[in-house]
Design a protein around this motif. Structure first.
Motif, PDB file in Angstrom:
ATOM      1  N   ASP B  90     -20.587  15.368 -14.920  1.00  0.00           N
ATOM      2  CA  ASP B  90     -21.874  15.344 -14.196  1.00  0.00           C
ATOM      3  C   ASP B  90     -23.031  15.015 -15.164  1.00  0.00           C
ATOM      4  OD1 ASP B  90     -21.809  17.681 -15.602  1.00  0.00           O
ATOM      5  OD2 ASP B  90     -22.484  18.974 -13.970  1.00  0.00           O
ATOM      6  N   TYR B  91     -22.757  14.362 -16.239  1.00  0.00           N
ATOM      7  CA  TYR B  91     -23.690  13.808 -17.246  1.00  0.00           C
ATOM      8  C   TYR B  91     -24.480  14.865 -18.032  1.00  0.00           C
ATOM      9  CZ  TYR B  91     -23.070  10.490 -13.377  1.00  0.00           C
ATOM     10  OH  TYR B  91     -22.567   9.775 -12.349  1.00  0.00           O
ATOM     11  N   LYS B  92     -25.005  15.852 -17.328  1.00  0.00           N
ATOM     12  CA  LYS B  92     -25.858  16.897 -17.940  1.00  0.00           C
ATOM     13  C   LYS B  92     -26.969  16.300 -18.809  1.00  0.00           C
ATOM     14  CE  LYS B  92     -22.747  20.867 -17.832  1.00  0.00           C
ATOM     15  NZ  LYS B  92     -23.072  21.171 -16.445  1.00  0.00           N
ATOM     16  N   LEU B  93     -27.754  15.443 -18.184  1.00  0.00           N
ATOM     17  CA  LEU B  93     -28.928  14.898 -18.869  1.00  0.00           C
ATOM     18  C   LEU B  93     -30.139  15.758 -18.490  1.00  0.00           C
ATOM     19  CD1 LEU B  93     -28.336  11.099 -18.184  1.00  0.00           C
ATOM     20  CD2 LEU B  93     -27.851  12.336 -20.292  1.00  0.00           C
ATOM     21  N   ILE B  94     -31.099  15.825 -19.389  1.00  0.00           N
ATOM     22  CA  ILE B  94     -32.319  16.600 -19.096  1.00  0.00           C
ATOM     23  C   ILE B  94     -33.240  15.708 -18.259  1.00  0.00           C
ATOM     24  CG2 ILE B  94     -34.301  17.796 -20.100  1.00  0.00           C
ATOM     25  CD1 ILE B  94     -32.456  18.463 -22.517  1.00  0.00           C
ATOM     26  N   LYS B  95     -33.440  16.126 -17.017  1.00  0.00           N
ATOM     27  CA  LYS B  95     -34.119  15.260 -16.034  1.00  0.00           C
ATOM     28  C   LYS B  95     -35.564  14.946 -16.404  1.00  0.00           C
ATOM     29  CE  LYS B  95     -31.311  16.992 -12.228  1.00  0.00           C
ATOM     30  NZ  LYS B  95     -30.759  18.198 -12.884  1.00  0.00           N
ATOM     31  N   GLU B  96     -36.220  15.907 -17.046  1.00  0.00           N
ATOM     32  CA  GLU B  96     -37.645  15.686 -17.341  1.00  0.00           C
ATOM     33  C   GLU B  96     -37.879  14.933 -18.651  1.00  0.00           C
ATOM     34  OE1 GLU B  96     -36.932  20.179 -18.024  1.00  0.00           O
ATOM     35  OE2 GLU B  96     -36.133  18.592 -16.783  1.00  0.00           O
ATOM     36  N   TRP B  97     -36.811  14.532 -19.292  1.00  0.00           N
ATOM     37  CA  TRP B  97     -36.912  13.747 -20.534  1.00  0.00           C
ATOM     38  C   TRP B  97     -36.507  12.299 -20.255  1.00  0.00           C
ATOM     39  CZ3 TRP B  97     -34.489  16.930 -25.190  1.00  0.00           C
ATOM     40  CH2 TRP B  97     -35.245  18.096 -25.371  1.00  0.00           C
ATOM     41  N   THR B  98     -37.103  11.362 -21.013  1.00  0.00           N
ATOM     42  CA  THR B  98     -36.702   9.959 -20.879  1.00  0.00           C
ATOM     43  C   THR B  98     -35.284   9.816 -21.451  1.00  0.00           C
ATOM     44  OG1 THR B  98     -37.543   9.398 -23.068  1.00  0.00           O
ATOM     45  CG2 THR B  98     -39.066   9.133 -21.216  1.00  0.00           C
ATOM     46  N   ILE B  99     -34.652   8.696 -21.127  1.00  0.00           N
ATOM     47  CA  ILE B  99     -33.271   8.534 -21.621  1.00  0.00           C
ATOM     48  C   ILE B  99     -33.259   8.423 -23.145  1.00  0.00           C
ATOM     49  CG2 ILE B  99     -32.424   7.573 -19.451  1.00  0.00           C
ATOM     50  CD1 ILE B  99     -32.333   4.850 -20.865  1.00  0.00           C
ATOM     51  N   GLU B 100     -34.326   7.858 -23.690  1.00  0.00           N
ATOM     52  CA  GLU B 100     -34.435   7.755 -25.151  1.00  0.00           C
ATOM     53  C   GLU B 100     -34.440   9.153 -25.776  1.00  0.00           C
ATOM     54  OE1 GLU B 100     -36.983   4.663 -27.563  1.00  0.00           O
ATOM     55  OE2 GLU B 100     -38.208   6.400 -27.073  1.00  0.00           O
ATOM     56  N   LYS B 101     -35.217  10.052 -25.192  1.00  0.00           N
ATOM     57  CA  LYS B 101     -35.293  11.412 -25.741  1.00  0.00           C
ATOM     58  C   LYS B 101     -33.989  12.167 -25.511  1.00  0.00           C
ATOM     59  CE  LYS B 101     -38.379  15.305 -26.270  1.00  0.00           C
ATOM     60  NZ  LYS B 101     -39.466  16.114 -25.742  1.00  0.00           N
ATOM     61  N   VAL B 128     -25.062   0.555 -25.417  1.00  0.00           N
ATOM     62  CA  VAL B 128     -24.779   0.949 -24.022  1.00  0.00           C
ATOM     63  C   VAL B 128     -25.550   0.061 -23.027  1.00  0.00           C
ATOM     64  CG1 VAL B 128     -24.137   3.338 -24.538  1.00  0.00           C
ATOM     65  CG2 VAL B 128     -26.525   2.799 -24.041  1.00  0.00           C
ATOM     66  N   ARG B 129     -26.157  -1.022 -23.556  1.00  0.00           N
ATOM     67  CA  ARG B 129     -26.859  -2.033 -22.731  1.00  0.00           C
ATOM     68  C   ARG B 129     -27.986  -1.412 -21.884  1.00  0.00           C
ATOM     69  NH1 ARG B 129     -23.053  -4.078 -25.276  1.00  0.00           N
ATOM     70  NH2 ARG B 129     -21.419  -5.471 -24.491  1.00  0.00           N
ATOM     71  N   LEU B 130     -28.725  -0.511 -22.508  1.00  0.00           N
ATOM     72  CA  LEU B 130     -29.826   0.128 -21.773  1.00  0.00           C
ATOM     73  C   LEU B 130     -31.157   0.055 -22.531  1.00  0.00           C
ATOM     74  CD1 LEU B 130     -28.007   3.334 -20.439  1.00  0.00           C
ATOM     75  CD2 LEU B 130     -28.848   1.447 -19.054  1.00  0.00           C
ATOM     76  N   LYS B 131     -31.232  -0.868 -23.467  1.00  0.00           N
ATOM     77  CA  LYS B 131     -32.429  -0.986 -24.302  1.00  0.00           C
ATOM     78  C   LYS B 131     -33.683  -1.182 -23.443  1.00  0.00           C
ATOM     79  CE  LYS B 131     -34.622  -1.645 -28.230  1.00  0.00           C
ATOM     80  NZ  LYS B 131     -35.232  -0.391 -28.621  1.00  0.00           N
ATOM     81  N   HIS B 132     -33.538  -1.978 -22.395  1.00  0.00           N
ATOM     82  CA  HIS B 132     -34.693  -2.296 -21.549  1.00  0.00           C
ATOM     83  C   HIS B 132     -35.104  -1.121 -20.651  1.00  0.00           C
ATOM     84  CE1 HIS B 132     -31.002  -2.998 -19.373  1.00  0.00           C
ATOM     85  NE2 HIS B 132     -31.665  -3.033 -18.234  1.00  0.00           N
ATOM     86  N   GLN B 133     -34.307  -0.054 -20.626  1.00  0.00           N
ATOM     87  CA  GLN B 133     -34.623   1.071 -19.734  1.00  0.00           C
ATOM     88  C   GLN B 133     -34.962   2.339 -20.520  1.00  0.00           C
ATOM     89  OE1 GLN B 133     -33.361   0.740 -16.004  1.00  0.00           O
ATOM     90  NE2 GLN B 133     -31.249   0.073 -16.390  1.00  0.00           N
ATOM     91  N   SER B 134     -35.264   2.199 -21.791  1.00  0.00           N
ATOM     92  CA  SER B 134     -35.386   3.377 -22.667  1.00  0.00           C
ATOM     93  C   SER B 134     -36.446   4.388 -22.204  1.00  0.00           C
ATOM     94  CB  SER B 134     -35.693   2.935 -24.091  1.00  0.00           C
ATOM     95  OG  SER B 134     -36.933   2.266 -24.111  1.00  0.00           O
ATOM     96  N   GLY B 135     -37.483   3.899 -21.523  1.00  0.00           N
ATOM     97  CA  GLY B 135     -38.561   4.805 -21.108  1.00  0.00           C
ATOM     98  C   GLY B 135     -38.329   5.442 -19.750  1.00  0.00           C
ATOM     99  N   LYS B 136     -37.201   5.103 -19.129  1.00  0.00           N
ATOM    100  CA  LYS B 136     -36.962   5.645 -17.777  1.00  0.00           C
ATOM    101  C   LYS B 136     -36.402   7.063 -17.842  1.00  0.00           C
ATOM    102  CE  LYS B 136     -36.418   1.565 -14.919  1.00  0.00           C
ATOM    103  NZ  LYS B 136     -35.512   0.795 -14.073  1.00  0.00           N
ATOM    104  N   TYR B 137     -36.460   7.741 -16.692  1.00  0.00           N
ATOM    105  CA  TYR B 137     -35.918   9.098 -16.599  1.00  0.00           C
ATOM    106  C   TYR B 137     -34.533   9.027 -15.949  1.00  0.00           C
ATOM    107  CZ  TYR B 137     -40.498  10.717 -17.948  1.00  0.00           C
ATOM    108  OH  TYR B 137     -41.641  10.943 -18.663  1.00  0.00           O
ATOM    109  N   PRO B 138     -33.650   9.988 -16.248  1.00  0.00           N
ATOM    110  CA  PRO B 138     -32.270   9.915 -15.765  1.00  0.00           C
ATOM    111  C   PRO B 138     -32.135   9.634 -14.259  1.00  0.00           C
ATOM    112  CG  PRO B 138     -32.464  11.685 -17.325  1.00  0.00           C
ATOM    113  CD  PRO B 138     -33.841  11.146 -17.132  1.00  0.00           C
TER     114      PRO B 138
END
Lengths: 270, 223
Positions: B90-101, B128-138
């Motif tokens: 289930d990824y367990k990413l921190i939702k309030e952080w950008t993907i970069e963080k 991971v081919r996500l360079k262009h999305q670094s500022g987005k949120y999970p």
């Protein structure tokens, strides 16, 4: 927008707590100032057959602050036209001594009663007028006012604490996930809860500043000055250094306590 | 060769009533690529949880990276986890952080300097081919993209051990392919030990691997 919402609920709860604390402080100051006013206008009249010096009078009670002898001349002057001067002199000689006692503070009914009894125990003192009826009703009114304000502040405090407990649950829900994820990657507790403490401290600062603005505005408002002058008292409505320091301390203590409770209550996901 | 994981008579359970894993013995050598398979509810994920110390052994001994999990203190467990990369289903990413963080998280915890952190994150975002999305949120990303972020996070601090719980469970072929390539790359190039819990072993695996199968609370190696 989301960030503002995150701060809003705790800031509102903190501001209401600070508001109730400051209102209670203001009322306390007003009552003290009013009591001082009453003390300065309240006095006890003592009638004695013999002359009593100030030291002896003060020995009856530590409550006695000032003793002044009342001169009966102006009363006798009014009888001047109707009574023979010789008789007037005689009357003057037979009149007892009248003393006015000023007290150190506005006394309680028990203090008044004790002082009266102590004075009457001296044989030469024939009469003590303590105006107990007026005194008692004023004192009871003061106590009632103080109690009403205490109940009001307490109920406001309780309601706000309930608000903060609700906020605690929301924060627990909000921060638990992040703290768990950070824990899974080996973050020590101080690091995983750093955001929480930062948020708590920022909220405490915002709440303190809002209270500062509110009470600074109120202390300079014409309406407040008018109300205080009606009662005939002068008080420091809001001390921008001491009061602000106290309010900031309370806000900081409560918000950090809230954050601490969340950290203590945090359970790692299994 | 050093052994990264040693389990002896290891039993795992969530309550006293039910034992999920019953007295199993196995070990994993450093630099190995290991698949753990089994039916749903067989205890694969439970075993993985015990490897990062989220579940302590009910009985027996489990040593991970030289640390005995049943006796480990909180600070030592934190130290161990700082050297493990975990990928969750289930990824367990921190939702309030950008993907970069999010990718930076293990680097921040490990106290890396900011310029090292940024370079590492930039490089991983490219992988991971996500360079262009670094500022987005999970939550602004698809499931596949989120799992690629989780993968980058697990690799960011060059861990000695990667634990992946069904990392390609619900992913499209493109994302799943990227995940397998990254796991293979970490194992072959960085000699990282990789343990993957999965239902199916991909047919496209180009490296040697060990395969354990869990059934009825027991584990056995499949040749």
């Amino acid at each position: 927008m989301k960030s503002i919402r995150n701060h809003f609920s705790l800031v509102v709860a903190l501001v209401s707590i600070l508001f109730s604390i400051q209102v209670f402080t203001i009322i306390e100051r007003s009552i003290s100032a009013y009591k001082e006013n009453l003390a300065s206008s309240y006095s006890i009249i003592v009638v004695s057959q013999l002359s009593i010096d100030e030291k002896t009078m003060k020995s009856f009670s530590s409550l006695v602050d000032e003793v002044s002898e009342l001169n009966p001349d102006h009363v006798i002057q009014r009888l001047n036209t109707k009574i023979d001067p010789k008789n007037l002199e005689l009357l003057k000689l037979t009149l007892p001594n009248f003393y006015k006692l000023k007290l150190t503070h506005f006394p309680t009914p028990t203090e008044v009663e004790n002082l009266t009894n102590n004075l009457l125990n001296k044989k030469s003192i024939t009469k003590v007028e303590n105006f107990s009826h007026n005194h008692d009703s004023t004192f009871k009114l003061l106590l009632l006012f103080k109690d009403v304000i205490a109940v009001f502040s307490l109920s406001m405090f309780v309601v706000t604490i309930l608000l903060i407990i609700k906020e605690l649950k929301i924060w627990q829900f909000m921060h638990n996930e992040r703290m768990s994820i950070m824990g899974l990657f080996g973050a020590p507790i101080w690091l995983s809860s750093a955001v929480l403490f930062r948020l708590a401290i920022v909220d405490a600062i915002i709440a303190s500043i809002l209270s500062f603005i509110l009470f600074t505005y109120l202390s300079t408002s014409f309406w407040v000055e008018e109300q205080l002058s009606y009662i005939g008292i002068e008080i420091i409505f809001f001390d921008q250094v001491m009061d602000f320091a106290i309010l900031s301390g309370v806000a900081l203590f409560l918000s950090v306590l809230l954050a601490l409770l969340i950290v203590i209550g945090h359970k790692e996901e299994v | 060769m050093d052994r990264v994981i040693i389990a002896e008579d290891l039993s795992l359970s969530y309550s006293d009533d039910e034992t999920i894993i019953n007295k199993i013995n196995f070990s994993v050598n450093s630099g190995c690529f290991v698949f753990i398979t089994g039916a749903s509810g067989s205890g694969k994920s439970t075993l993985l949880k015990s490897l990062y110390g989220a579940l302590k052994p009910a009985q027996g001994s489990l040593v991970v990276g030289g640390v005995e999990i049943s006796k480990v203190s909180k600070s030592k467990l934190n130290f161990l986890r700082r050297h493990i990369g975990i990928v969750f289903q289930d990824y367990k990413l921190i939702k309030e952080w950008t993907i970069e963080k999010n990718i930076m998280l293990p680097l921040i915890i490990n106290g890396y300097e900011k310029n090292v952190t940024q370079n590492q994150v930039d490089s991983l975002l490219k992988h991971v081919r996500l360079k262009h999305q670094s500022g987005k949120y999970p939550l602004e990303l698809s499931g596949g993209e989120q799992q690629r972020v989780a993968m980058a996070r697990a690799l960011s601090h060059n861990p000695i051990l990667i634990l992946a719980d069904e990392p390609t469970g619900n992913l499209d072929d493109y994302s799943a392919g990227l995940i397998w390539n990254l796991l293979e790359g970490a194992n072959t190039q960085l000699k990282t030990t990789v343990i993957v819990v999965t239902h199916n072993i991909p047919e496209t695996m180009n490296i040697d691997y060990k395969h354990f199968h869990i059934e009825y609370g027991s584990i056995h190696e499949v040749n």
